[in-house]
Design an enzyme around this catalytic site. Structure first.
Site, PDB file in Angstrom:
ATOM      1  N   ASN A  10       0.855  -1.188   0.000  1.00  0.00           N
ATOM      2  CA  ASN A  10       0.000   0.000   0.000  1.00  0.00           C
ATOM      3  C   ASN A  10       0.890   1.236   0.000  1.00  0.00           C
ATOM      4  O   ASN A  10       1.501   1.563   1.011  1.00  0.00           O
ATOM      5  CB  ASN A  10      -0.902  -0.036   1.245  1.00  0.00           C
ATOM      6  CG  ASN A  10      -1.751   1.211   1.381  1.00  0.00           C
ATOM      7  OD1 ASN A  10      -1.823   2.032   0.453  1.00  0.00           O
ATOM      8  ND2 ASN A  10      -2.390   1.375   2.523  1.00  0.00           N
ATOM      9  N   TRP A  11       0.957   1.895  -1.133  1.00  0.00           N
ATOM     10  CA  TRP A  11       1.854   3.050  -1.279  1.00  0.00           C
ATOM     11  C   TRP A  11       1.319   4.298  -0.571  1.00  0.00           C
ATOM     12  O   TRP A  11       2.032   5.292  -0.474  1.00  0.00           O
ATOM     13  CB  TRP A  11       2.082   3.359  -2.767  1.00  0.00           C
ATOM     14  CG  TRP A  11       2.804   2.279  -3.527  1.00  0.00           C
ATOM     15  CD1 TRP A  11       3.309   1.112  -3.008  1.00  0.00           C
ATOM     16  CD2 TRP A  11       3.119   2.266  -4.923  1.00  0.00           C
ATOM     17  NE1 TRP A  11       3.898   0.374  -4.005  1.00  0.00           N
ATOM     18  CE2 TRP A  11       3.802   1.063  -5.192  1.00  0.00           C
ATOM     19  CE3 TRP A  11       2.879   3.150  -5.976  1.00  0.00           C
ATOM     20  CZ2 TRP A  11       4.247   0.722  -6.466  1.00  0.00           C
ATOM     21  CZ3 TRP A  11       3.325   2.816  -7.250  1.00  0.00           C
ATOM     22  CH2 TRP A  11       4.011   1.619  -7.484  1.00  0.00           C
ATOM     23  N   LYS A  12       0.080   4.254  -0.161  1.00  0.00           N
ATOM     24  CA  LYS A  12      -0.554   5.428   0.468  1.00  0.00           C
ATOM     25  C   LYS A  12      -0.352   6.652  -0.440  1.00  0.00           C
ATOM     26  O   LYS A  12      -0.342   6.507  -1.659  1.00  0.00           O
ATOM     27  CB  LYS A  12      -0.028   5.623   1.896  1.00  0.00           C
ATOM     28  CG  LYS A  12      -0.209   4.327   2.721  1.00  0.00           C
ATOM     29  CD  LYS A  12      -0.007   4.465   4.189  1.00  0.00           C
ATOM     30  CE  LYS A  12      -0.248   3.097   4.846  1.00  0.00           C
ATOM     31  NZ  LYS A  12      -0.118   3.117   6.306  1.00  0.00           N
ATOM     32  N   HIS A 100      -9.504   1.033   5.416  1.00  0.00           N
ATOM     33  CA  HIS A 100      -8.198   1.204   6.063  1.00  0.00           C
ATOM     34  C   HIS A 100      -8.373   2.105   7.290  1.00  0.00           C
ATOM     35  O   HIS A 100      -9.192   3.025   7.265  1.00  0.00           O
ATOM     36  CB  HIS A 100      -7.199   1.831   5.079  1.00  0.00           C
ATOM     37  CG  HIS A 100      -5.794   1.791   5.580  1.00  0.00           C
ATOM     38  ND1 HIS A 100      -5.316   2.695   6.497  1.00  0.00           N
ATOM     39  CD2 HIS A 100      -4.777   0.938   5.326  1.00  0.00           C
ATOM     40  CE1 HIS A 100      -4.052   2.401   6.786  1.00  0.00           C
ATOM     41  NE2 HIS A 100      -3.701   1.331   6.085  1.00  0.00           N
ATOM     42  N   GLU A 102      -6.746   4.502   8.324  1.00  0.00           N
ATOM     43  CA  GLU A 102      -6.569   5.927   8.034  1.00  0.00           C
ATOM     44  C   GLU A 102      -7.849   6.527   7.466  1.00  0.00           C
ATOM     45  O   GLU A 102      -8.137   7.714   7.658  1.00  0.00           O
ATOM     46  CB  GLU A 102      -5.370   6.113   7.089  1.00  0.00           C
ATOM     47  CG  GLU A 102      -4.054   5.916   7.852  1.00  0.00           C
ATOM     48  CD  GLU A 102      -2.915   5.356   7.037  1.00  0.00           C
ATOM     49  OE1 GLU A 102      -2.938   5.457   5.803  1.00  0.00           O
ATOM     50  OE2 GLU A 102      -1.984   4.790   7.649  1.00  0.00           O
ATOM     51  N   GLU A 172      -4.993  -4.966  10.931  1.00  0.00           N
ATOM     52  CA  GLU A 172      -3.946  -3.951  11.128  1.00  0.00           C
ATOM     53  C   GLU A 172      -4.178  -3.224  12.449  1.00  0.00           C
ATOM     54  O   GLU A 172      -4.990  -2.297  12.516  1.00  0.00           O
ATOM     55  CB  GLU A 172      -4.006  -2.909  10.005  1.00  0.00           C
ATOM     56  CG  GLU A 172      -3.724  -3.459   8.636  1.00  0.00           C
ATOM     57  CD  GLU A 172      -3.160  -2.386   7.725  1.00  0.00           C
ATOM     58  OE1 GLU A 172      -2.101  -2.638   7.144  1.00  0.00           O
ATOM     59  OE2 GLU A 172      -3.755  -1.292   7.633  1.00  0.00           O
ATOM     60  N   GLY A 178       2.921   2.231  10.778  1.00  0.00           N
ATOM     61  CA  GLY A 178       3.858   3.335  10.564  1.00  0.00           C
ATOM     62  C   GLY A 178       4.640   3.729  11.798  1.00  0.00           C
ATOM     63  O   GLY A 178       5.290   4.765  11.825  1.00  0.00           O
ATOM     64  N   SER A 218       3.877  -2.122  10.238  1.00  0.00           N
ATOM     65  CA  SER A 218       5.344  -2.164  10.369  1.00  0.00           C
ATOM     66  C   SER A 218       5.963  -3.491   9.921  1.00  0.00           C
ATOM     67  O   SER A 218       6.956  -3.948  10.483  1.00  0.00           O
ATOM     68  CB  SER A 218       5.773  -1.820  11.810  1.00  0.00           C
ATOM     69  OG  SER A 218       5.376  -0.500  12.122  1.00  0.00           O
ATOM     70  N   GLY A 239       3.023  -1.098   4.287  1.00  0.00           N
ATOM     71  CA  GLY A 239       3.029   0.329   3.962  1.00  0.00           C
ATOM     72  C   GLY A 239       4.429   0.793   3.614  1.00  0.00           C
ATOM     73  O   GLY A 239       4.915   0.606   2.497  1.00  0.00           O
ATOM     74  N   GLY A 240       5.121   1.354   4.600  1.00  0.00           N
ATOM     75  CA  GLY A 240       6.439   1.962   4.390  1.00  0.00           C
ATOM     76  C   GLY A 240       7.420   1.094   3.604  1.00  0.00           C
ATOM     77  O   GLY A 240       8.074   1.578   2.674  1.00  0.00           O
TER      78      GLY A 240
END
Ligand code: G3H
Length: 255
Positions: A10-12, A100, A102, A172, A178, A218, A239-240
């Site tokens: 997931n590149w966000k 998600h 977020e 999640e 993150g 993470s 993510g990251g």
């Protein structure tokens, strides 16, 4: 259970279209075709980069797939700024992330909204990756299992067993997203097993056994092996670490 692991990047809200093209090419270069017998790999760019990713994937006949980070619950019409499942299907998306944390937090998406978006995804033959996860307070109070089951039931309420067989679930924990604070493998397994039991109640045992449940929060090349090694964890929503081609390819190969 014969569930093929899924690694979803997931590149966000990151990268531009040139960087998106470069990242997909590098991931593909680092992951020879043989890996795709064992693991499904998907990248989830911002809407504005999906076309670029599609061009690379189609042009180079890559085995990785791609998806979107959200969709509208509606088909078309006066919904300024929204993107419908129909558009995503036309762009060749395989997956779409729904609910998600977020979006649940920053865009006030309730379980009802998540359910409506899940239905919209299924309508356009996209595979929804339905996210659930508890915040730190819930975890510290020891209520995380019940909390996640309630979120899952609310997000899939009224779907048929056949519809539920077509979703992917992502657990999640919000406190692990993150933050570098990854859940222990045992923590991930505990909640994913409980979610699978809840899927058996919502659908049936056979469907519950077939649905992929991912862990997210993470995840990196160092910890993915132990997490995805758990009985009820069938991959990762990353993510990251999905923004770094080497790391993402390495962790996909490990899973
Ligand atoms: O969708 C991905 C997750 O929110 C995890 O993000 O790997 O940067 O913690 P992270």
């Amino acid at each position: 259970a014969n569930r093929k692991p899924l690694i979803a990047g997931n590149w966000k809200m990151n990268l531009n279209h040139l960087e998106a093209i470069g990242l997909v090419q590098k991931i593909a270069f680092a992951l020879p075709a043989k890996y795709f017998d064992k693991v499904d790999v998907t990248v989830i760019p911002p809407f504005t980069d999906i076309r670029s990713v599609q061009t690379v994937v189609d042009g180079d006949k890559l085995l990785l797939t791609y998806g979107a980070q959200d969709l509208s619950a509606h088909d078309s019409g006066a919904y300024t700024g929204e993107i419908s499942g129909a558009f995503l299907a036309k762009l060749g998306c395989t997956f779409v992330v729904v609910g998600h944390s977020e979006r649940r937090t920053m865009h006030a998406e309730t379980d009802d909204v998540v359910l409506a978006k899940t239905k919209a995804a299924l309508k356009y033959e996209l595979t929804p990756i339905v996210c659930v996860g508890e915040g730190l307070e819930v975890r510290e109070a020891g209520d995380h299992v019940d909390y996640n089951i309630a979120q899952l039931k609310g997000s899939l309420a009224g779907l048929s067993a056949d519809e539920i067989s077509k979703v992917v679930i992502a657990y999640e924990p919000v406190w692990a997203i993150g933050t570098g604070r990854v859940a222990s493998a045992a923590d991930a397994q505990e909640v994913c097993a409980a979610l699978r039991a809840a899927l058996a109640e919502l659908a049936d045992a056979k469907v519950a056994d077939s649905v992929r449940i991912l862990y997210g929060g993470s995840v990196n090349a160092k910890n993915v092996g132990e997490i995805v090694g758990q009985t009820d964890v069938d991959g990762a929503l990353v993510g990251g670490a999905s923004l770094k081609s080497d790391e993402f390819a390495t962790l996909s190969a490990i899973a």
